[in-house]
Design an enzyme around this catalytic site. Structure first.
Site, PDB file in Angstrom:
ATOM      1  N   SER A  26       0.848  -1.203   0.000  1.00  0.00           N
ATOM      2  CA  SER A  26       0.000   0.000   0.000  1.00  0.00           C
ATOM      3  C   SER A  26       0.879   1.247   0.000  1.00  0.00           C
ATOM      4  O   SER A  26       2.095   1.167   0.220  1.00  0.00           O
ATOM      5  CB  SER A  26      -0.878   0.008   1.257  1.00  0.00           C
ATOM      6  N   ASN A  49      -8.603  -9.724  -0.484  1.00  0.00           N
ATOM      7  CA  ASN A  49      -7.566  -8.918   0.180  1.00  0.00           C
ATOM      8  C   ASN A  49      -7.563  -9.110   1.689  1.00  0.00           C
ATOM      9  O   ASN A  49      -8.599  -8.947   2.349  1.00  0.00           O
ATOM     10  CB  ASN A  49      -7.831  -7.439  -0.100  1.00  0.00           C
ATOM     11  N   ASP A  61      -1.359  -1.771  -3.830  1.00  0.00           N
ATOM     12  CA  ASP A  61      -2.705  -1.765  -3.237  1.00  0.00           C
ATOM     13  C   ASP A  61      -3.179  -0.319  -3.055  1.00  0.00           C
ATOM     14  O   ASP A  61      -2.447   0.511  -2.514  1.00  0.00           O
ATOM     15  CB  ASP A  61      -2.612  -2.474  -1.869  1.00  0.00           C
ATOM     16  N   HIS A  62      -4.375  -0.015  -3.508  1.00  0.00           N
ATOM     17  CA  HIS A  62      -4.963   1.327  -3.360  1.00  0.00           C
ATOM     18  C   HIS A  62      -4.050   2.445  -3.863  1.00  0.00           C
ATOM     19  O   HIS A  62      -3.809   3.425  -3.144  1.00  0.00           O
ATOM     20  CB  HIS A  62      -5.348   1.605  -1.900  1.00  0.00           C
ATOM     21  N   HIS A  66     -12.668  -2.013   5.463  1.00  0.00           N
ATOM     22  CA  HIS A  66     -11.301  -2.236   5.938  1.00  0.00           C
ATOM     23  C   HIS A  66     -11.255  -2.227   7.464  1.00  0.00           C
ATOM     24  O   HIS A  66     -12.104  -1.633   8.112  1.00  0.00           O
ATOM     25  CB  HIS A  66     -10.368  -1.155   5.391  1.00  0.00           C
ATOM     26  N   SER A 122     -10.759  -9.463   5.591  1.00  0.00           N
ATOM     27  CA  SER A 122     -10.226 -10.193   6.751  1.00  0.00           C
ATOM     28  C   SER A 122     -11.382 -10.772   7.554  1.00  0.00           C
ATOM     29  O   SER A 122     -12.454 -10.168   7.652  1.00  0.00           O
ATOM     30  CB  SER A 122      -9.401  -9.246   7.633  1.00  0.00           C
ATOM     31  N   GLY A 167     -11.242  -5.536   2.072  1.00  0.00           N
ATOM     32  CA  GLY A 167     -11.794  -5.587   3.419  1.00  0.00           C
ATOM     33  C   GLY A 167     -12.281  -6.976   3.767  1.00  0.00           C
ATOM     34  O   GLY A 167     -13.327  -7.157   4.378  1.00  0.00           O
ATOM     35  N   ASP A 227      -5.364  -7.986   5.135  1.00  0.00           N
ATOM     36  CA  ASP A 227      -4.312  -7.248   5.839  1.00  0.00           C
ATOM     37  C   ASP A 227      -4.532  -7.314   7.349  1.00  0.00           C
ATOM     38  O   ASP A 227      -3.644  -7.708   8.115  1.00  0.00           O
ATOM     39  CB  ASP A 227      -4.304  -5.777   5.365  1.00  0.00           C
TER      40      ASP A 227
HETATM   41  P1  13P Z   1      -8.768  -5.955   5.684  1.00  0.00           P
HETATM   42  O1  13P Z   1      -8.661  -4.723   6.520  1.00  0.00           O
HETATM   43  O2  13P Z   1     -10.109  -6.597   5.845  1.00  0.00           O
HETATM   44  O3  13P Z   1      -7.662  -6.895   5.920  1.00  0.00           O
HETATM   45  O4  13P Z   1      -8.692  -5.498   4.139  1.00  0.00           O
HETATM   46  C1  13P Z   1      -7.460  -5.362   3.490  1.00  0.00           C
HETATM   47  C2  13P Z   1      -7.588  -4.719   2.157  1.00  0.00           C
HETATM   48  O5  13P Z   1      -8.637  -4.607   1.564  1.00  0.00           O
HETATM   49  C3  13P Z   1      -6.349  -4.243   1.537  1.00  0.00           C
HETATM   50  O6  13P Z   1      -6.583  -3.568   0.350  1.00  0.00           O
HETATM   51  O1  G3H Z   2      -6.700  -1.222   2.399  1.00  0.00           O
HETATM   52  C1  G3H Z   2      -5.930  -0.902   3.274  1.00  0.00           C
HETATM   53  C2  G3H Z   2      -4.859  -1.863   3.646  1.00  0.00           C
HETATM   54  O2  G3H Z   2      -5.200  -2.545   4.810  1.00  0.00           O
HETATM   55  C3  G3H Z   2      -3.568  -1.135   3.763  1.00  0.00           C
HETATM   56  O3  G3H Z   2      -3.521  -0.412   4.938  1.00  0.00           O
HETATM   57  O4  G3H Z   2      -2.784   1.840   4.175  1.00  0.00           O
HETATM   58  O5  G3H Z   2      -2.508   1.113   6.555  1.00  0.00           O
HETATM   59  O6  G3H Z   2      -1.094   0.111   4.771  1.00  0.00           O
HETATM   60  P1  G3H Z   2      -2.409   0.740   5.122  1.00  0.00           P
HETATM   61 ZN    ZN Z   3      -8.447  -2.509   0.334  1.00  0.00          ZN
END
Ligand code: 13P
Ligand code: G3H
Ligand code: ZN
Length: 314
Positions: free
Chosen positions: A50, A259, A87-88, A185, A219, A217, A261
């Protein structure tokens, strides 16, 4: 095999009714834990970085750590496909920087913009990426919760409109699309029962046949880690994720990328907290970081085998 794009991975996943795990990486132990899990289960894997990870670790470190993982695999004769994904991606410049430095996949997240602005920005990234053999994930619709620098309040959560998704994919030429169906998320996804709009996912799947959909999102916020965190001095009461049964169902539908995280963060923190409380004399970071790394590995293995269905699909 080294680094690859998601093209064949997603084609196979779509046909096979499973999904590829996309795990966020921020440091060496996380990368090692994920790679060990993917190697031991013979699964394809997406390592995603990210903007926050780039800021924390420095993009060069992250790139070199992933290269090290690939080199170690080559030396050990391991042959799993690995994708290095942004990511993003918040803007064109960050996507360009990642493409130029060897990422095989980037996400441009234009979900904070209007439909037209999102189309324009995504198309610009797609044109640049495709000329260089890199694939692009885009996002349409807004996830509830915190999304990098954008704050989307629950009440503003905006599900993806399937007709708009068709138009968006057609006009941008993106390779995969993240849609909003009720996930968010972080570790607090649902106040009451978990609810996902599978009807929207189904309609998107019908209107965009064979097109890979991404679930952010995703997890599941394993309650064993929440319990451990709280037991050993943490304060994350009420943390709740997407039930794994729902993720399994999504993986059999159009979702090809899931995804994760927050589950990595929880696995590491729970285990580090436990060492700090149970072994107060420990002050060698290798002791608690080894436990954290093992916890990441075991959690990722469980996802691959019991949730995503990508075991032996390398
Ligand atoms: P989580 O916060 O659910 O792990 O989502 C991660 C995510 O979407 C990263 O892009
Ligand atoms: O989508 C968000 C991911 O969990 C990345 O999180 O921006 O804190 O690295 P972060
Ligand atoms: Zn995400």
């Amino acid at each position: 095999m080294g680094l690859t794009t998601t093209k064949k991975m997603f084609e196979d996943a779509y046909k096979g009714g499973y999904a590829i795990g996309a795990f966020n990486v921020n440091n060496m132990e996380i990368i090692q834990g994920i790679m060990e899990a993917a190697n031991e289960t013979n699964s394809p894997v997406i390592l995603q970085v990210s903007a926050g990870a780039r800021k924390y670790a420095n993009p060069i470190y992250l790139k070199k750590l992933v290269e090290a993982a690939i080199e170690c695999n080559e030396k050990a004769g391991k042959d799993i496909p690995v994708v290095l994904h942004l990511d993003h991606g918040p803007d064109f410049e960050t996507c360009k920087d990642c493409i130029d430095s060897g990422f095989t996949s980037v996400m441009i997240d234009g979900s904070k913009y209007s439909f037209e602005e999102n189309v324009e920005l995504t198309k610009r990234v797609v044109d640049y990426a495709h000329e260089r053999g890199v694939v692009v994930e885009a996002e349409l619709g807004k996830l509830a919760g915190v999304e990098d620098d954008v704050n989307v309040k629950d009440s503003d959560a905006m599900f993806t409109n399937p007709d708009e998704a068709v138009e968006f994919v057609k006009r941008t030429g993106c390779d995969s699309l993240a849609i909003a169906i009720g996930t968010s998320h972080g570790a607090y996804k649902f106040k009451g029962d978990a609810k996902l709009r599978f009807d929207i996912l189904e309609e998107v799947g019908k209107k965009l046949p064979n097109f890979p959909i991404v679930l952010h999102g995703a997890s599941s916020v394993p309650q064993e880690f929440v319990k451990m965190c709280n037991e050993y001095g943490g304060q994350i009461p009420g943390a709740k994720g997407v039930p794994e049964e729902m993720l399994k169902k999504a993986a059999t539908m159009a979702v090809c990328k899931i995804n994760i995280d927050s589950d990595i963060r929880l696995a590491m923190t729970a285990n580090i907290r436990e060492v700090f409380v149970n072994e107060p004399s420990v002050f060698d970071p290798r002791t608690y970081l080894s436990k954290a790394r093992d916890a990441v590995k075991n959690m990722v293995k469980h996802k691959i085998v019991d949730v995503l269905g990508s075991e032996n699909k390398a």
